[in-house]
Design a protein around this motif. Structure first.
Motif, short mmCIF file in Angstrom:
data_model
loop_
_atom_site.label_atom_id
_atom_site.label_comp_id
_atom_site.label_asym_id
_atom_site.label_seq_id
_atom_site.Cartn_x
_atom_site.Cartn_y
_atom_site.Cartn_z
N MET A 1 2.24 -5.64 2.92
CA MET A 1 2.53 -6.47 4.08
C MET A 1 3.30 -7.71 3.63
O MET A 1 2.86 -8.41 2.73
N VAL A 42 3.40 -6.45 -11.09
CA VAL A 42 2.16 -6.84 -10.40
C VAL A 42 1.79 -5.68 -9.48
O VAL A 42 2.64 -4.84 -9.17
N PRO A 43 0.53 -5.63 -9.04
CA PRO A 43 0.11 -4.45 -8.26
C PRO A 43 0.93 -4.29 -6.98
O PRO A 43 1.46 -5.26 -6.44
N PRO A 44 1.04 -3.03 -6.51
CA PRO A 44 1.88 -2.75 -5.33
C PRO A 44 1.35 -3.44 -4.07
O PRO A 44 0.17 -3.76 -3.98
N SER A 45 2.25 -3.59 -3.15
CA SER A 45 1.94 -4.20 -1.86
C SER A 45 0.81 -3.46 -1.13
O SER A 45 0.71 -2.25 -1.20
N LEU A 46 -0.01 -4.23 -0.41
CA LEU A 46 -1.10 -3.62 0.36
C LEU A 46 -0.98 -4.02 1.83
O LEU A 46 -0.44 -5.09 2.15
N PRO B 80 -0.59 -16.79 6.16
CA PRO B 80 -1.16 -15.60 6.79
C PRO B 80 -2.65 -15.75 7.08
O PRO B 80 -3.41 -16.27 6.26
N LYS B 81 -3.04 -15.29 8.25
CA LYS B 81 -4.41 -15.51 8.72
C LYS B 81 -5.44 -14.71 7.94
O LYS B 81 -6.58 -15.16 7.78
N ILE B 82 -5.04 -13.54 7.45
CA ILE B 82 -6.00 -12.73 6.69
C ILE B 82 -6.49 -13.50 5.46
O ILE B 82 -7.65 -13.38 5.06
N TYR B 331 -4.32 -15.29 -4.27
CA TYR B 331 -4.53 -13.94 -4.81
C TYR B 331 -4.28 -12.89 -3.72
O TYR B 331 -3.55 -11.92 -3.93
N ALA B 332 -4.87 -13.12 -2.55
CA ALA B 332 -4.71 -12.17 -1.44
C ALA B 332 -3.23 -12.06 -1.06
O ALA B 332 -2.73 -10.97 -0.73
N ILE B 334 -0.55 -12.52 -3.03
CA ILE B 334 0.21 -11.74 -4.03
C ILE B 334 -0.09 -10.25 -3.85
O ILE B 334 0.81 -9.41 -3.92
N ARG B 335 -1.36 -9.92 -3.58
CA ARG B 335 -1.72 -8.52 -3.40
C ARG B 335 -1.07 -7.94 -2.13
O ARG B 335 -0.74 -6.76 -2.07
N SER B 336 -0.92 -8.76 -1.09
CA SER B 336 -0.25 -8.30 0.13
C SER B 336 1.22 -8.01 -0.14
O SER B 336 1.73 -6.97 0.26
N LEU B 337 1.87 -8.94 -0.81
CA LEU B 337 3.32 -8.83 -0.96
C LEU B 337 3.75 -7.76 -1.97
O LEU B 337 4.71 -7.03 -1.74
N GLY B 338 3.04 -7.73 -3.10
CA GLY B 338 3.46 -6.81 -4.15
C GLY B 338 4.81 -7.24 -4.71
O GLY B 338 5.40 -8.22 -4.26
N PRO B 339 5.32 -6.49 -5.70
CA PRO B 339 6.56 -6.91 -6.37
C PRO B 339 7.78 -6.95 -5.44
O PRO B 339 8.58 -7.89 -5.52
N GLU B 340 7.90 -5.97 -4.54
CA GLU B 340 9.06 -5.99 -3.64
C GLU B 340 8.97 -7.18 -2.69
O GLU B 340 9.97 -7.85 -2.43
N GLY B 341 7.77 -7.42 -2.18
CA GLY B 341 7.59 -8.52 -1.24
C GLY B 341 7.89 -9.88 -1.87
O GLY B 341 8.46 -10.76 -1.23
N LEU B 342 7.51 -10.03 -3.13
CA LEU B 342 7.78 -11.31 -3.81
C LEU B 342 9.29 -11.53 -3.93
O LEU B 342 9.80 -12.61 -3.64
N THR B 345 10.88 -12.19 -0.62
CA THR B 345 10.55 -13.54 -0.16
C THR B 345 11.62 -14.54 -0.61
O THR B 345 12.13 -15.33 0.18
#
Lengths: 442, 479
Positions: A1, A42-46, B80-82, B331-332, B334-342, B345
């Protein structure tokens, strides 16, 4: 996301406006050989649902601990429901520092009210908008004293929280100051004779804490003459901020600066942070005090409003000549503290009394049932020290019952062998306390 | 609006305290009477009074959730609200910092992994999460450098700081006993290499460089800068306030930086909370790792522990382990975005800044007209010269259009600076609406300058008197 709204059409048109063909063209200033050629490892997107699941699982890897007997700088108190509701208003939590006062009147007024309540509780004339935590607030007070007086010696009592003393040492080392540690007396209180000997004409500040790390309430007034007669500043800390509800304020006993940890005021223990450093002083140091200050003023129509004031003290104007480098503080935690104090009102005293009574009960019962010795029998707030044959074994027994036991003092105080620092707040019912006593007595 | 104290009425209560279930010892039998206070002077209001008071205050406050917040250097992206929800999980919030390690494995694992992610993203050997905010991270980073030279028995007295730097940089250097020496900018908005070469000696501990710098420009000569600093045994420090510009594009460690402080409350989307709490992790190269604050977090056979055994550490910069709850949100994220999302961004953050730069440049002057990174800096000098309308007036007028103004009068090397950082989370419509407002204000400045100079007109209070506030300081209320 991710949270990126552009459609392919947006992208195309925007790139056209900017005059580039591909997104990579935006990064031409980065030397080519340093451009990353592959994705970060880094770990994949969730998805949101997966993140929620992951984080819940992670939080459950921690033990669920209904009973905590350790205080030692972080305290378990009930947080009134209103606190969470107010600080969850996103007009507050998604705002930046209130540099644009006209659209930040909410937080500016809330901080002004917080400053007022803190000044009243500490017996001081001014309080700032918060520091990072109690430890760094104490260290910054020492630096303020050193810079203001042009002196390089900091005197600190050994009964100040060990981690606060470490932070003071780190800041003092960086500034080229010497720290002299003074032992406390057999009562757990300040050894006034030893302290008087340690203070000299090069002493910038005397740092004490009351209640101190052992829970013992100090006679702050007795330290004042020996500090001021040498021209040094008296910096008085405290442990649990709720003690301010019952104890005579340090400001009424000659302290120049009062610092301490404000976590107890409406902030969860959060495994150590975020908390808020309380910083209050006499009016004399208003223009030296580190950090932000909200101040009242008038608008063009003569209506009361609030701004960040005396900013010429701060790093963004004074740069290397500023008292402190602090910029971000703990505003939302200070907001929580303000809401907490408004919620408690006069009940803060009732709450503090309840803490004292729970503590007296636990202390008495433990002494009766286990035969352990109360090490410092004088006045305490909600913590006390007991000497017992094997603190490690006691804590192990408590942990086996899902209880975080006492703080083993020996690791910081080799001279205090076989001792436990215990804390009882309003969160422990009589049943909890009786359970603790029965486990300890096994 | 009335103060909470003015709403106070004796006898009202907004809270209830549990009945005492243990013997009610008389307080003055256990605490000497002279150590007890007479009175607690706090407001007395009902719970509804309290809620209405703070709700009213919140409505007089502008946050990212209210509207566009292009405050340069502050990275006011969507929170992000989550992340807020997961940070409130009782498992994270309720643990005492001195809980034994076996009780806090989830927290320790989260911190350990966050350090690893940050090390990968920024190309550093290791990170500490202890500093509470960006400036605190700067102080920590500079302390590790100071410690390094202390241990080598080398005395270095100066720290180089570009003239465009944040004020925290010289202040952090000074708090570590370094003399701050200013390096000039060149006419491209980068470091003046000749001046740097002239200033760099073996008495200089390092250079604190913001990259991209506060003009929103990437330091093109970064290789030369690194060579000059390292050539004399100094350290290259990166102020990571602007890290949102290069996630997944390049890594400071690869560029030759030795230390970087981050602002999780900027780059990693944790909310700013009206000015805090932040979190200012510090990453360092291998040589500086021994000097990071204690405790460090270590993993031993799948178990996470707090490790205090670093004899060459600078010690502690605060109590406990840092702003843990802020780390949960980062932390949450970075885990949401992942490498492509970063990476994406930064792509979008930089695209948006360039888009605004291009759209506004016919109306506001650009001190440096080149591709910018995540923010662009204009100067209002044309408006001053032509109509005596200042940047502060333009900022106040933007309030009437419903936008939070950009950062103004910073960096100091640009007169009448207007620093716009739009962030990646804003839609094109929002960017367009902001540009339209800025263009309309430029027009108003010409046609009706008084309208701009007397702004804001629509806010709860009109323009406030800063001078009065400083001349007659009133920071605590007296009835």
């Amino acid at each position: 996301m991710d949270y990126l709204p552009h459609t392919p059409n947006d992208l195309q048109e925007m790139m056209q406006t900017v005059g580039i063909e591909k997104l990579d063209d935006l990064f031409v200033d980065i030397p080519e050989r340093y451009r990353l050629k592959k994705l970060l490892d880094v770990p994949p997107s969730l998805s949101e649902q997966e993140v929620a699941g992951l984080m819940t699982a992670m939080s459950m890897k921690n033990a669920s601990v209904p009973i905590t007997l350790t205080g030692a700088g972080a305290y378990h108190h009930y947080i009134p429901s209103v606190v969470g509701h107010v600080i969850s208003r996103s007009e507050f939590y998604t705002a930046y520092t209130p540099y644009q006062a006209e659209i930040s009147q909410g937080i500016l007024q809330a901080i002004y009210e917080y400053q007022t309540m803190i000044a009243r509780l500490t017996g001081m004339q001014v309080a700032n908008a918060s520091m990072y935590d109690g430890a760094s607030a104490m260290a910054e007070a020492a630096v303020l004293a050193g810079k203001t007086l042009g002196r390089t010696k900091i005197v600190i009592i050994r009964s100040v929280h060990p981690e606060y003393r470490q932070v003071v040492s780190t800041y003092a080392w960086a500034n080229g100051y010497d720290v002299v540690e003074v032992s406390c007396g057999a009562s757990g209180r300040i050894d006034t004779e030893a302290l008087a000997q340690a203070i000299d004409e090069n002493t910038a500040a005397v740092l004490i804490q009351s209640p101190n790390f052992f829970g013992v309430i100090e006679d702050i007034a007795s330290v004042e003459p020996m500090t001021h007669s040498k021209g040094a500043m008296l910096v008085s800390g405290f442990t649990d901020a709720t003690s301010l509800g019952i104890l005579k304020p340090a400001g009424e006993m000659g302290a120049d600066i009062v610092v301490g940890e404000g976590q107890s005021f409406g902030n969860p223990m959060n495994y150590g942070g975020p908390y808020l450093g309380i910083f209050a002083s006499t009016g004399k140091y208003l223009r030296k005090i580190p950090g932000r200050l909200a101040g009242a003023t008038l608008d063009r129509e003569g209506k009361r409003g609030f701004v960040l004031t005396l900013q010429t003290r701060e790093q963004h104007i004074r740069r290397e000549k500023a008292t402190s480098n602090i910029c971000s503080n703990e505003a939302l935690c200070a907001l929580a503290a303000g809401v907490y104090l408004v919620s408690l009102g006069k009940n803060l005293k009732t709450l503090a009394e309840l803490n004292v009574r729970k503590t007296q009960y636990l202390k008495k019962k433990l002494a009766e049932r286990t035969g352990w010795k109360v090490l410092f029998p004088g006045a305490v707030y909600n913590e006390f020290v007991m000497q017992c044959p094997d603190p490690g074994a006691v804590n192990k027994k408590l942990q086996d019952n899902g209880i975080i036991g006492g703080y083993e003092l020996e690791k910081d105080y080799p001279e205090l062998k076989n001792t436990l620092l215990l804390c009882a707040t309003e969160m422990l019912s009589k049943d909890d306390l009786d359970l603790i006593v029965s486990i300890a007595a096994q | 609006m009335e103060l909470i104290f003015e709403k106070s009425r004796p006898g009202r209560r907004a809270s209830s305290i549990p009945q005492c279930d243990v013997p009610e010892v008389s307080i003055d039998t256990v605490i000497d009477r002279e150590l007890i206070r007479d009175n607690v002077d706090l407001p007395e209001v009902g719970e509804l009074d309290l809620i209405r008071h703070y709700t009213s205050l919140s409505r007089r406050n502008f946050g990212v959730d209210v509207g566009f917040y292009p405050l340069g250097s502050c990275t006011m992206k969507y929170n992000p609200k989550i992340n807020e929800d997961v940070a409130r999980l009782a498992g994270f919030t309720s643990l005492h910092p001195y809980a034994p390690d076996q009780f806090s494995q989830g927290n320790l694992q989260l911190m350990y992994e966050l350090q690893q992610y940050l090390s990968e993203i920024f190309g550093m050997a290791d990170f500490t999460l202890q500093p509470s905010a960006g400036a605190h991270g700067e102080l920590t980073g500079v302390m590790t450098i100071k410690k390094y030279f202390d241990k080598k028995g080398e005395l270095r007295s100066q720290m180089l700081i570009p003239d465009a730097a944040h004020g925290t940089n010289p202040a952090s250097g000074a708090l570590c006993g370094f003399q701050a020496v200013t390096v000039r900018s060149n006419d491209e908005g980068g470091v003046d290499i000749d001046h740097l070469r002239e200033l760099m000696t073996e008495d200089v501990a390092g250079l604190m460089l913001t990259n991209p710098n506060t003009l929103g420009l990437f330091e093109r000569n970064i290789e030369d800068v690194a060579t000059i600093i390292h050539g004399k045994g100094g350290f290259l420090y990166c102020d990571g306030a602007n890290a949102n510009a290069f996630l997944g594009q390049t890594r400071p460690g690869d560029l030759g930086f030795d230390v970087i402080q981050l602002n999780l409350h900027k780059t990693f989307s944790t909310p700013h909370g009206c000015g805090g709490p932040g979190s200012g992790p510090v990453g360092v190269v291998k040589d500086l790792v021994p000097h990071l604050p204690i405790p460090r977090i270590a993993e031993r056979d799948g178990t996470y522990v707090l490790d205090y055994d670093y004899p060459d550490s600078i010690g502690r910069v605060r109590a406990f382990y840092g702003n843990f709850n802020v780390m949960v949100k980062a932390y949450a994220y970075i885990r949401s975005l992942g490498p492509e999302g970063l990476k994406r961004t930064s792509d979008m953050a930089v695209l948006n800044a360039n888009y605004i730069k291009e759209k506004l440049k016919p109306y506001y002057d650009l001190p440096y007209d080149r591709i910018c990174m995540h923010e662009c800096v204009f100067t209002g000098r044309r408006q001053v010269k032509e109509n005596n309308v200042h940047t502060s007036d333009i900022a106040k007028r933007l309030l009437d259009y419903g936008f939070h103004p950009p950062t103004i009068y910073f960096p100091m090397i640009v007169p009448e600076a207007i620093m716009v950082e739009p962030n990646e989370t804003e839609s094109r419509e929002t960017l367009d609406a902001f540009c339209d407002a800025m263009i309309a204000i430029a027009k108003e400045a010409k046609e009706n300058p008084e309208l701009v100079k007397s702004a804001p007109h629509t806010t709860a209070v009109k323009r406030l008197d800063d001078v009065l506030a400083a001349r007659k300081p009133d920071v605590c209320w007296c009835p």
